[in-house]
Design a protein around this motif. Structure first.
Motif, PDB file in Angstrom:
ATOM      1  N   SER A   1       6.305   8.870  69.562  1.00 46.87           N
ATOM      2  CA  SER A   1       5.331   9.948  69.748  1.00 46.87           C
ATOM      3  C   SER A   1       3.909   9.444  69.511  1.00 46.87           C
ATOM      4  O   SER A   1       3.672   8.625  68.621  1.00 46.87           O
ATOM      5  CB  SER A   1       5.632  11.082  68.773  1.00 46.87           C
ATOM      6  OG  SER A   1       4.598  12.042  68.794  1.00 46.87           O
ATOM      7  N   LEU A   2       2.978   9.956  70.291  1.00 45.12           N
ATOM      8  CA  LEU A   2       1.565   9.621  70.091  1.00 45.12           C
ATOM      9  C   LEU A   2       0.842  10.733  69.330  1.00 45.12           C
ATOM     10  O   LEU A   2      -0.375  10.676  69.154  1.00 45.12           O
ATOM     11  CB  LEU A   2       0.891   9.397  71.446  1.00 45.12           C
ATOM     12  CG  LEU A   2       1.454   8.261  72.297  1.00 45.12           C
ATOM     13  CD1 LEU A   2       0.719   8.180  73.628  1.00 45.12           C
ATOM     14  CD2 LEU A   2       1.390   6.936  71.571  1.00 45.12           C
ATOM     15  N   ALA A   3       1.592  11.737  68.895  1.00 45.33           N
ATOM     16  CA  ALA A   3       0.995  12.871  68.187  1.00 45.33           C
ATOM     17  C   ALA A   3       0.329  12.403  66.895  1.00 45.33           C
ATOM     18  O   ALA A   3       0.878  11.562  66.173  1.00 45.33           O
ATOM     19  CB  ALA A   3       2.061  13.919  67.876  1.00 45.33           C
ATOM     20  N   PRO A   4      -0.844  12.958  66.582  1.00 49.83           N
ATOM     21  CA  PRO A   4      -1.559  12.530  65.378  1.00 49.83           C
ATOM     22  C   PRO A   4      -0.929  13.053  64.084  1.00 49.83           C
ATOM     23  O   PRO A   4      -1.187  12.509  63.019  1.00 49.83           O
ATOM     24  CB  PRO A   4      -2.962  13.101  65.576  1.00 49.83           C
ATOM     25  CG  PRO A   4      -2.776  14.258  66.493  1.00 49.83           C
ATOM     26  CD  PRO A   4      -1.621  13.898  67.385  1.00 49.83           C
ATOM     27  N   VAL A   5      -0.098  14.099  64.176  1.00 49.91           N
ATOM     28  CA  VAL A   5       0.595  14.638  63.002  1.00 49.91           C
ATOM     29  C   VAL A   5       2.048  14.931  63.380  1.00 49.91           C
ATOM     30  O   VAL A   5       2.358  15.272  64.526  1.00 49.91           O
ATOM     31  CB  VAL A   5      -0.087  15.915  62.457  1.00 49.91           C
ATOM     32  CG1 VAL A   5      -1.439  15.592  61.842  1.00 49.91           C
ATOM     33  CG2 VAL A   5      -0.247  16.974  63.527  1.00 49.91           C
ATOM     34  N   ALA A   6       2.921  14.815  62.406  1.00 47.37           N
ATOM     35  CA  ALA A   6       4.364  14.946  62.651  1.00 47.37           C
ATOM     36  C   ALA A   6       4.762  16.313  63.191  1.00 47.37           C
ATOM     37  O   ALA A   6       5.703  16.415  63.978  1.00 47.37           O
ATOM     38  CB  ALA A   6       5.133  14.641  61.369  1.00 47.37           C
TER      39      ALA A   6
ATOM     40  N   SER B   1       0.068  29.652  59.492  1.00 48.85           N
ATOM     41  CA  SER B   1      -1.019  29.719  58.518  1.00 48.85           C
ATOM     42  C   SER B   1      -1.812  28.419  58.410  1.00 48.85           C
ATOM     43  O   SER B   1      -2.682  28.297  57.552  1.00 48.85           O
ATOM     44  CB  SER B   1      -0.461  30.097  57.140  1.00 48.85           C
ATOM     45  OG  SER B   1       0.450  29.115  56.706  1.00 48.85           O
ATOM     46  N   CYS B   2      -1.535  27.456  59.275  1.00 49.30           N
ATOM     47  CA  CYS B   2      -2.192  26.146  59.186  1.00 49.30           C
ATOM     48  C   CYS B   2      -3.589  26.208  59.808  1.00 49.30           C
ATOM     49  O   CYS B   2      -3.740  26.401  61.018  1.00 49.30           O
ATOM     50  CB  CYS B   2      -1.351  25.086  59.889  1.00 49.30           C
ATOM     51  SG  CYS B   2      -2.072  23.431  59.766  1.00 49.30           S
ATOM     52  N   VAL B   3      -4.569  26.033  58.982  1.00 50.63           N
ATOM     53  CA  VAL B   3      -5.963  26.105  59.417  1.00 50.63           C
ATOM     54  C   VAL B   3      -6.309  24.924  60.329  1.00 50.63           C
ATOM     55  O   VAL B   3      -7.086  25.070  61.273  1.00 50.63           O
ATOM     56  CB  VAL B   3      -6.907  26.137  58.186  1.00 50.63           C
ATOM     57  CG1 VAL B   3      -8.360  26.083  58.607  1.00 50.63           C
ATOM     58  CG2 VAL B   3      -6.622  27.358  57.334  1.00 50.63           C
ATOM     59  N   THR B   4      -5.722  23.763  60.085  1.00 48.02           N
ATOM     60  CA  THR B   4      -6.092  22.555  60.818  1.00 48.02           C
ATOM     61  C   THR B   4      -5.255  22.310  62.069  1.00 48.02           C
ATOM     62  O   THR B   4      -5.560  21.396  62.831  1.00 48.02           O
ATOM     63  CB  THR B   4      -5.985  21.319  59.905  1.00 48.02           C
ATOM     64  OG1 THR B   4      -4.652  21.247  59.386  1.00 48.02           O
ATOM     65  CG2 THR B   4      -6.995  21.398  58.769  1.00 48.02           C
ATOM     66  N   LEU B   5      -4.222  23.112  62.314  1.00 48.10           N
ATOM     67  CA  LEU B   5      -3.333  22.882  63.452  1.00 48.10           C
ATOM     68  C   LEU B   5      -4.093  22.861  64.776  1.00 48.10           C
ATOM     69  O   LEU B   5      -3.806  22.046  65.645  1.00 48.10           O
ATOM     70  CB  LEU B   5      -2.218  23.932  63.487  1.00 48.10           C
ATOM     71  CG  LEU B   5      -1.173  23.743  64.578  1.00 48.10           C
ATOM     72  CD1 LEU B   5      -0.486  22.385  64.461  1.00 48.10           C
ATOM     73  CD2 LEU B   5      -0.142  24.868  64.526  1.00 48.10           C
ATOM     74  N   LYS B   6      -5.093  23.728  64.909  1.00 48.85           N
ATOM     75  CA  LYS B   6      -5.888  23.760  66.143  1.00 48.85           C
ATOM     76  C   LYS B   6      -6.544  22.405  66.410  1.00 48.85           C
ATOM     77  O   LYS B   6      -6.552  21.916  67.534  1.00 48.85           O
ATOM     78  CB  LYS B   6      -6.945  24.863  66.047  1.00 48.85           C
ATOM     79  CG  LYS B   6      -7.850  24.961  67.260  1.00 48.85           C
ATOM     80  CD  LYS B   6      -8.840  26.087  67.090  1.00 48.85           C
ATOM     81  CE  LYS B   6      -9.856  26.268  68.153  1.00 48.85           C
ATOM     82  NZ  LYS B   6      -9.750  25.651  69.408  1.00 48.85           N
ATOM     83  N   ILE B   7      -7.053  21.786  65.376  1.00 41.09           N
ATOM     84  CA  ILE B   7      -7.704  20.475  65.523  1.00 41.09           C
ATOM     85  C   ILE B   7      -6.679  19.432  65.955  1.00 41.09           C
ATOM     86  O   ILE B   7      -6.931  18.647  66.870  1.00 41.09           O
ATOM     87  CB  ILE B   7      -8.370  20.051  64.197  1.00 41.09           C
ATOM     88  CG1 ILE B   7      -9.511  21.007  63.869  1.00 41.09           C
ATOM     89  CG2 ILE B   7      -8.868  18.602  64.270  1.00 41.09           C
ATOM     90  CD1 ILE B   7     -10.022  20.881  62.453  1.00 41.09           C
ATOM     91  N   TRP B   8      -5.513  19.425  65.286  1.00 38.67           N
ATOM     92  CA  TRP B   8      -4.489  18.431  65.614  1.00 38.67           C
ATOM     93  C   TRP B   8      -3.964  18.622  67.031  1.00 38.67           C
ATOM     94  O   TRP B   8      -3.727  17.639  67.730  1.00 38.67           O
ATOM     95  CB  TRP B   8      -3.331  18.471  64.611  1.00 38.67           C
ATOM     96  CG  TRP B   8      -3.759  18.357  63.174  1.00 38.67           C
ATOM     97  CD1 TRP B   8      -3.273  19.073  62.124  1.00 38.67           C
ATOM     98  CD2 TRP B   8      -4.761  17.493  62.618  1.00 38.67           C
ATOM     99  NE1 TRP B   8      -3.907  18.708  60.957  1.00 38.67           N
ATOM    100  CE2 TRP B   8      -4.823  17.740  61.238  1.00 38.67           C
ATOM    101  CE3 TRP B   8      -5.620  16.533  63.150  1.00 38.67           C
ATOM    102  CZ2 TRP B   8      -5.690  17.060  60.381  1.00 38.67           C
ATOM    103  CZ3 TRP B   8      -6.506  15.869  62.308  1.00 38.67           C
ATOM    104  CH2 TRP B   8      -6.526  16.128  60.946  1.00 38.67           C
ATOM    105  N   LYS B   9      -3.819  19.871  67.458  1.00 42.48           N
ATOM    106  CA  LYS B   9      -3.375  20.128  68.840  1.00 42.48           C
ATOM    107  C   LYS B   9      -4.415  19.634  69.835  1.00 42.48           C
ATOM    108  O   LYS B   9      -4.087  19.020  70.853  1.00 42.48           O
ATOM    109  CB  LYS B   9      -3.132  21.625  69.057  1.00 42.48           C
ATOM    110  CG  LYS B   9      -1.836  22.123  68.513  1.00 42.48           C
ATOM    111  CD  LYS B   9      -1.672  23.607  68.841  1.00 42.48           C
ATOM    112  CE  LYS B   9      -0.353  24.143  68.371  1.00 42.48           C
ATOM    113  NZ  LYS B   9      -0.196  25.574  68.650  1.00 42.48           N
ATOM    114  N   GLU B  10      -5.676  19.904  69.541  1.00 41.96           N
ATOM    115  CA  GLU B  10      -6.747  19.475  70.441  1.00 41.96           C
ATOM    116  C   GLU B  10      -6.812  17.948  70.514  1.00 41.96           C
ATOM    117  O   GLU B  10      -6.966  17.372  71.601  1.00 41.96           O
ATOM    118  CB  GLU B  10      -8.084  20.043  69.963  1.00 41.96           C
ATOM    119  CG  GLU B  10      -9.179  19.952  70.993  1.00 41.96           C
ATOM    120  CD  GLU B  10     -10.425  20.714  70.571  1.00 41.96           C
ATOM    121  OE1 GLU B  10     -11.524  20.236  70.925  1.00 41.96           O
ATOM    122  OE2 GLU B  10     -10.328  21.767  69.907  1.00 41.96           O
TER     123      GLU B  10
END
Length: 144
Positions: A86-91, A105-114
């Motif tokens: 996987s090239l995803a930045p988070v698991a 409830s993850c505040v940072t998920l939007k950043i990781w998806k982007e």
């Protein structure tokens, strides 16, 4: 995220095969010499590429490896995902759909998806054919 040498060398190997395809099958030792990479490491990578069906081998004195498909059919992303996973930045973005219990409830998920979308859009935009064209347009045919 950092691409390992295995991923980078796999892209270089596939590009080398694409550039040299008109000359017939290419021997791993010739790729290793052109790339300045150990033959043993290149043999490990060619095994991965071969098992996945990205390349095919021809035996005999004029033998070697060729791409299984046209260069236009391979993206850099395909090669990197094969060698890197996987090239995803988070698991939590490894699974589709996202199975993370905190996703609501993850505040940072939007950043990781982007970030994930940006990475994928770049590596999936370029094919081996694009890289061959870039290589051929370089004045002195710099290192692959």
């Amino acid at each position: 995220m950092k691409i390992s040498t295995k991923g980078r060398y796999a892209v270089r190997m596939m590009l080398d095969l694409a550039v040299m395809e008109q000359d017939g099958p290419v021997r791993v030792k010739d790729i290793a010499k052109r790339q300045g990479i150990s033959i043993k490491y290149m043999e490990q990578i060619i095994t991965i590429l071969s098992k996945a069906g990205f390349v095919r081998s021809t035996r005999g004195p004029q033998g070697g490896y060729r791409l299984s498909k046209a260069p236009e059919e391979y993206t850099v992303g395909m090669i990197l995902r094969l060698t890197e996973g996987s090239l995803a930045p988070v698991a939590c973005l490894d699974d589709e759909p996202n199975l993370c219990e905190r996703q609501e409830s993850c505040v940072t998920l939007k950043i990781w998806k982007e970030l994930n979308d940006a990475i994928n859009s770049v590596v999936d935009k370029y094919t081996l054919a694009d890289l061959v064209e870039i290589y051929e347009n370089m004045a002195d045919h710099y290192v692959i």
